[in-house]
Design a protein around this motif. Structure first.
Motif, PDB file in Angstrom:
ATOM      1  N   PRO A  64       9.263  70.154  42.232  1.00  0.00           N
ATOM      2  CA  PRO A  64       9.182  71.475  42.698  1.00  0.00           C
ATOM      3  C   PRO A  64      10.119  72.228  41.706  1.00  0.00           C
ATOM      4  CG  PRO A  64      10.625  70.075  43.995  1.00  0.00           C
ATOM      5  CD  PRO A  64      10.033  69.178  43.436  1.00  0.00           C
ATOM      6  N   ASP A  65      10.533  71.596  40.716  1.00  0.00           N
ATOM      7  CA  ASP A  65      11.656  72.020  39.854  1.00  0.00           C
ATOM      8  C   ASP A  65      11.108  73.403  38.968  1.00  0.00           C
ATOM      9  OD1 ASP A  65      13.800  69.318  39.310  1.00  0.00           O
ATOM     10  OD2 ASP A  65      11.593  68.878  39.932  1.00  0.00           O
ATOM     11  N   CYS A  66      12.032  74.337  38.757  1.00  0.00           N
ATOM     12  CA  CYS A  66      11.381  75.461  37.859  1.00  0.00           C
ATOM     13  C   CYS A  66      11.999  75.019  36.343  1.00  0.00           C
ATOM     14  CB  CYS A  66      12.549  76.538  37.996  1.00  0.00           C
ATOM     15  SG  CYS A  66      12.129  77.274  39.790  1.00  0.00           S
ATOM     16  N   TRP A  67      12.994  74.080  36.274  1.00  0.00           N
ATOM     17  CA  TRP A  67      13.328  73.587  34.860  1.00  0.00           C
ATOM     18  C   TRP A  67      13.896  72.195  35.267  1.00  0.00           C
ATOM     19  CZ3 TRP A  67      16.029  78.410  33.702  1.00  0.00           C
ATOM     20  CH2 TRP A  67      17.458  78.569  33.878  1.00  0.00           C
ATOM     21  N   ILE A  68      14.135  71.324  34.081  1.00  0.00           N
ATOM     22  CA  ILE A  68      14.385  70.001  34.127  1.00  0.00           C
ATOM     23  C   ILE A  68      15.125  69.992  32.802  1.00  0.00           C
ATOM     24  CG2 ILE A  68      13.972  67.736  34.109  1.00  0.00           C
ATOM     25  CD1 ILE A  68      11.329  68.259  35.813  1.00  0.00           C
ATOM     26  N   TYR A  69      16.715  69.517  33.242  1.00  0.00           N
ATOM     27  CA  TYR A  69      17.382  69.472  31.991  1.00  0.00           C
ATOM     28  C   TYR A  69      17.141  67.814  31.411  1.00  0.00           C
ATOM     29  CZ  TYR A  69      19.993  73.507  33.436  1.00  0.00           C
ATOM     30  OH  TYR A  69      20.200  74.611  33.751  1.00  0.00           O
ATOM     31  N   ILE A  70      16.643  67.608  30.103  1.00  0.00           N
ATOM     32  CA  ILE A  70      16.560  66.389  29.451  1.00  0.00           C
ATOM     33  C   ILE A  70      17.551  65.812  29.023  1.00  0.00           C
ATOM     34  CG2 ILE A  70      14.812  65.046  28.208  1.00  0.00           C
ATOM     35  CD1 ILE A  70      13.335  66.443  30.529  1.00  0.00           C
ATOM     36  N   GLN A  71      18.168  64.879  29.722  1.00  0.00           N
ATOM     37  CA  GLN A  71      19.351  64.238  29.308  1.00  0.00           C
ATOM     38  C   GLN A  71      19.165  62.896  28.397  1.00  0.00           C
ATOM     39  OE1 GLN A  71      21.942  65.702  29.037  1.00  0.00           O
ATOM     40  NE2 GLN A  71      22.692  66.374  30.894  1.00  0.00           N
ATOM     41  N   GLU A  72      17.981  62.448  28.203  1.00  0.00           N
ATOM     42  CA  GLU A  72      17.553  61.490  27.304  1.00  0.00           C
ATOM     43  C   GLU A  72      18.049  61.301  26.099  1.00  0.00           C
ATOM     44  OE1 GLU A  72      17.175  59.358  29.475  1.00  0.00           O
ATOM     45  OE2 GLU A  72      15.451  59.739  30.841  1.00  0.00           O
ATOM     46  N   ARG A  73      18.692  60.393  25.656  1.00  0.00           N
ATOM     47  CA  ARG A  73      19.097  60.476  23.908  1.00  0.00           C
ATOM     48  C   ARG A  73      18.051  60.175  23.045  1.00  0.00           C
ATOM     49  NH1 ARG A  73      24.848  60.413  23.627  1.00  0.00           N
ATOM     50  NH2 ARG A  73      25.939  60.505  25.792  1.00  0.00           N
ATOM     51  N   ASP A  74      16.882  59.678  23.633  1.00  0.00           N
ATOM     52  CA  ASP A  74      15.898  59.274  22.679  1.00  0.00           C
ATOM     53  C   ASP A  74      14.720  60.194  22.212  1.00  0.00           C
ATOM     54  OD1 ASP A  74      15.026  58.854  24.989  1.00  0.00           O
ATOM     55  OD2 ASP A  74      14.083  57.052  24.851  1.00  0.00           O
ATOM     56  N   VAL A  75      15.014  61.631  22.875  1.00  0.00           N
ATOM     57  CA  VAL A  75      14.091  62.550  22.292  1.00  0.00           C
ATOM     58  C   VAL A  75      15.005  63.672  22.081  1.00  0.00           C
ATOM     59  CG1 VAL A  75      12.427  61.792  23.737  1.00  0.00           C
ATOM     60  CG2 VAL A  75      13.932  63.240  24.933  1.00  0.00           C
ATOM     61  N   LYS A  76      14.392  64.711  21.183  1.00  0.00           N
ATOM     62  CA  LYS A  76      14.957  65.822  20.947  1.00  0.00           C
ATOM     63  C   LYS A  76      14.840  67.030  22.030  1.00  0.00           C
ATOM     64  CE  LYS A  76      16.475  65.026  16.739  1.00  0.00           C
ATOM     65  NZ  LYS A  76      17.932  65.156  16.286  1.00  0.00           N
ATOM     66  N   LEU A  77      13.932  66.980  22.771  1.00  0.00           N
ATOM     67  CA  LEU A  77      13.623  67.699  23.846  1.00  0.00           C
ATOM     68  C   LEU A  77      14.899  68.123  24.796  1.00  0.00           C
ATOM     69  CD1 LEU A  77      11.441  69.581  25.664  1.00  0.00           C
ATOM     70  CD2 LEU A  77      11.243  66.995  26.958  1.00  0.00           C
TER      71      LEU A  77
END
Length: 516
Positions: free
Chosen positions: A355-368
């Motif tokens: 259901p998220d409007c947006w998701i903060y991507i905290q994964e260090r192995d991507v630039k996203l």
């Protein structure tokens, strides 16, 4: 006596609000010069093959009544359920006699606010909550480290000389390193230890682990309207994205006698004796046209404004302004058959997507940096919201860097691979894609920003110039604060106030920027 006029540079939220306020409350006629072909600035809605994208994501929520009133003058609150709520049987408290989003175009929807952090390939609440699930996802050793780190931050406060210290004071070092450091570095391109604490003070004023604890303990005893708003559960949203509201405001301005010229790029500003004499703008046919007015309201980047003023600007001021840092932005729209993420929440959604409007991507192995799901902002943003998911992959970059200079095809491939790598989609499920670039999306708080007061002092000394909005003030304001700076500028003009302090005072109060 000749009519008084105002020239407004930029047709984003601040520029449009200034024009509307001038027309409503004065006899001054505004002319807006907009360098692009779009209305709404970074708050515009982009369209591609029948799907709509909100560039950067814009929740319509404000603690300021004037702002709420203006939004609802333009687009009333929904009085009947939206497409997705009908399909999922979701009940919301709707506005009596409000428009029906299934039939009417100009309508503000009431939406559920869900945004979470994706870290360790798992979901965490944003802001961090103290649910058992949080500790299970973190694992025992991380939880213990976080707890001791937080206790240490309670007894040993750091001097808030940087954004890093600002965060560590509120969350402790382990939680800062887990949930803030990497995302902030993705956003700004520099480590938080090199960023002024002003940014944190502006964007996360009320957030701290102590508040999170108190919120959990006291929530059952609070009235609904008392809950801290970084934790607000609902917000308003135009049926077809934020740009729809700003386009509606632009129509109103023109109906009331204001003018908006698109594809007119301001190139120089002639200043004499602490006043702007005229400005020059490049018209769509490539000619340069001069414009004169009694008042000038600027939302253009401070860097470009000062460069345009030429030799009138003191050398020291110009050097600071020319080197002011900005962060540019790219978003990739992907139309996919499905997401691999499972909806384990109690929120009902079309196709049972998360259901998220947006998701903060905290994964260090991507630039996203962040992922938007436009179906959840509004089902009317998506051509086929029942059978496809329309998402936006957000990247922070610098104009001219290796990512900015990739071709659209190369960058879309790169972004799609990243999203597959972290387990959110399968590449074979992608049906359509587009990339959009935005220059100077985020005024940044490092480098020569530490001397920004000298630039502000010079700009304030130009008597008929009023700087407003995010880029106009080099300040990471939310949409409602940008609107309030416009309202304050119009007050200064109406009252003949020489001091512009009231404009700069917007969003410097100590309470959290969205607490109501």
């Amino acid at each position: 006596m000749a009519d008084k006029t105002a020239i407004i540079i930029g047709a984003g939220p601040a520029g449009l609000t200034a024009a509307y306020e001038l027309l409503k409350t004065t006899d001054i006629k505004p002319l807006i010069l907009e360098e692009s072909e779009f209305i709404g600035g970074i708050s515009r809605t982009a369209q591609y093959n029948g799907n709509r994208m909100d560039i950067g994501g814009h929740r319509f929520f404000s603690k300021n009544e004037k702002v709420n009133v203006l939004w609802q003058e333009l687009m009333p609150l929904q009085g009947a359920p939206s497409f997705d709520d009908i399909k999922t049987g979701t009940h919301k408290d709707l506005s009596e006699n409000g428009p029906n989003p299934e039939k009417d175009e100009k309508v503000l929807l009431l939406r559920n606010r869900v945004s979470r952090i994706y870290y360790l390939r798992k979901f965490f609440d944003y802001p961090i909550s103290l649910k058992p699930e949080t500790f299970i996802n973190m694992g025992f050793s991380r939880t213990m480290k976080a707890g001791f780190g937080y206790l240490h931050s309670c007894v040993s406060k750091r001097e808030e000389t940087s954004l890093e210290n600002f965060y560590i004071n509120r969350f402790g070092k382990p939680l800062y390193e887990m949930f803030f450091e990497d995302y902030t570095e993705k956003l700004w391109g520099v480590n938080p230890s090199h960023i002024a604490a002003d940014w944190g003070a502006q964007r996360v004023k009320g957030l701290s682990l102590t508040k999170a604890v108190l919120n959990v303990l006291s929530k059952p005893f609070k009235k609904k309207e008392q809950v801290e708003t970084s934790l607000i559960e609902q917000f308003y949203y135009p049926k077809k994205g934020p740009g729809q509201l700003w386009e509606t405001l632009a129509e109103e301005i023109e109906k009331m006698g204001g003018k908006i010229l698109k594809n007119n790029c301001v190139t120089s500003i002639c200043v004499k004796d602490k006043k702007i004499e005229y400005i020059s703008a490049k018209t769509p046919d490539g000619n340069v046209q001069q414009y004169k007015a009694n008042y000038y309201i600027s939302t253009m980047p401070v860097k470009d404004l000062v460069i345009g003023m030429g030799d009138d600007v003191p050398k020291g001021v110009k050097e600071i302004a020319v080197d002011l840092p900005y962060r540019d932005f790219m978003t990739v729209g992907l139309l996919v058959d499905k997401l691999l993420l499972e909806n384990k929440t109690s929120h009902k959604t079309l196709g049972n997507i998360v259901p998220d409007c947006w998701i903060y991507i905290q994964e260090r192995d991507v630039k996203l940096g962040r992922l938007q799901i436009f179906n959840n902002w509004s089902p009317y943003m998506v051509k086929d919201p029942e059978n496809t998911v329309w998402i936006g992959l957000e990247y922070f970059c610098n104009e001219g860097d290796e990512y900015w200079n990739m071709t659209d095809g190369e960058f879309i491939d790169f972004a799609t691979d990243e999203l597959q790598k972290i387990g959110i989609i399968e590449k074979q499920d992608v049906r359509d894609a587009v990339r959009i670039k935005v220059k100077k999306a985020y005024p940044a708080y490092f480098g020569t920003y530490k001397d920004f007061d000298k630039v502000r002092e010079y700009l304030d000394s130009v008597n008929n110039l009023y700087c407003i909005g995010r880029n106009g003030m080099h300040r990471y304001n939310n949409m409602d604060h940008s609107m309030l700076t416009a309202m304050e500028a119009v007050n200064c003009i109406k009252n003949g106030t020489l001091s512009k302090t009231a404009i700069w005072n917007v969003n410097t109060e100590q309470e959290y920027h969205e607490e109501k």
